[in-house]
Design an enzyme around this catalytic site. Structure first.
Site, PDB file in Angstrom:
ATOM      1  CB  CYS A  45      25.035 -58.443  33.526  1.00  0.00           C
ATOM      2  SG  CYS A  45      23.304 -57.688  32.740  1.00  0.00           S
TER       3      CYS A  45
HETATM    4  C1  BEZ Z   1      21.579 -55.864  35.449  1.00  0.00           C
HETATM    5  O1  BEZ Z   1      21.921 -56.283  35.487  1.00  0.00           O
HETATM    6  O2  BEZ Z   1      21.606 -55.453  36.802  1.00  0.00           O
HETATM    7  C2  BEZ Z   1      20.193 -55.102  35.012  1.00  0.00           C
HETATM    8  C3  BEZ Z   1      20.539 -54.761  33.241  1.00  0.00           C
HETATM    9  C4  BEZ Z   1      19.547 -54.331  32.612  1.00  0.00           C
HETATM   10  C5  BEZ Z   1      18.251 -54.095  33.021  1.00  0.00           C
HETATM   11  C6  BEZ Z   1      18.328 -53.686  34.849  1.00  0.00           C
HETATM   12  C7  BEZ Z   1      19.354 -54.370  35.675  1.00  0.00           C
END
Ligand code: BEZ
Length: 218
Positions: A45
């Site tokens: 994110c």
């Molecule tokens: C991420 O943004 O890296 C992420 C968020 C939730 C679950 C897996 C990855």
């Protein structure tokens, strides 16, 4: 009922890092990209929102307003934005809905139904990487859903919006892997004299149903 293409984007009021918004009033008469990310302070994110912040001017050039969302509160958004800016060097100027109670994400069907790692400390699902492209009439024109594991390509989303906008103006569709400036396809509904009226002699007919033409991209 799941939202479908052509539905009016549901309206809502919410808090964001930029203050309260009334969604329809905010996106009024513009195209909009309404997207969710799973959670603040997560790696993929952080890369996504940093990239999008760097491309915000390109979305602006298409007349597209950006609105993010996750199931975090305003304070979390404000703290995380500092990390995004430090990581990417890009200023985050768009609102991110603080949907800790998941009211808006439930309204838009954004909650993760399958990834047991994409949940909060109580086991309640976070959001997936949803994308809704909304037109100036507030109709949903494109829906994408990416899992938490996979960061999105924002140039691809811009490419698709450019195709939609061009199609609305010029009665054309766009072929596989099209990018602005490439040949486009005469819309199947354009038949008879309308073909010449709209595209002159600039039509290359491969099959009666596959007719390429060239148009200005803006
Ligand atoms: C991420 O943004 O890296 C992420 C968020 C939730 C679950 C897996 C990855």
């Amino acid at each position: 009922m799941a939202l479908r293409l052509g539905d009016t984007a549901p309206d809502f009021e919410a808090q964001t890092n930029k203050g309260p918004i009334k969604f329809h009033d905010y996106i009024k008469d513009s195209w909009a990209l309404f997207f969710s990310h799973p959670a603040d302070y997560t790696p993929v994110c952080t890369t996504e929102l940093g990239a999008l912040a760097g491309e915000a001017k390109d979305f602006d050039a298409l007349g597209v307003k950006l609105v993010g969302l996750s199931a975090d509160d305003v304070e979390s958004h404000q703290g995380w934005i500092k990390d995004i800016q430090q990581f990417s060097g890009n200023q985050v100027d768009f609102p991110i809905v603080a949907d800790a109670d998941r009211k808006v994400s439930t309204l838009y069907g954004m909650l993760d139904n399958q990834d047991a790692t994409n949940v909060d400390a109580k086991g309640i699902p976070f959001t997936v990487r949803s994308v809704f492209v909304i037109d100036p009439q507030q109709k949903i024109r494109l829906i994408l859903t990416y899992p938490a594991s996979t960061g999105r390509s924002f140039p691809e989303i811009r490419r698709a919006i450019t195709s939609l906008q061009l199609g609305d103006k010029k009665k054309i569709t766009t072929p596989a892997n099209w990018t602005p400036g490439d040949k486009v396809i005469v819309h199947p509904s354009v038949q008879g004299e309308a073909v010449k009226e709209l595209f002159g002699d600039n039509v290359e007919t491969v099959f009666p149903y596959l007719r390429f033409t060239k148009v200005e991209s803006s």
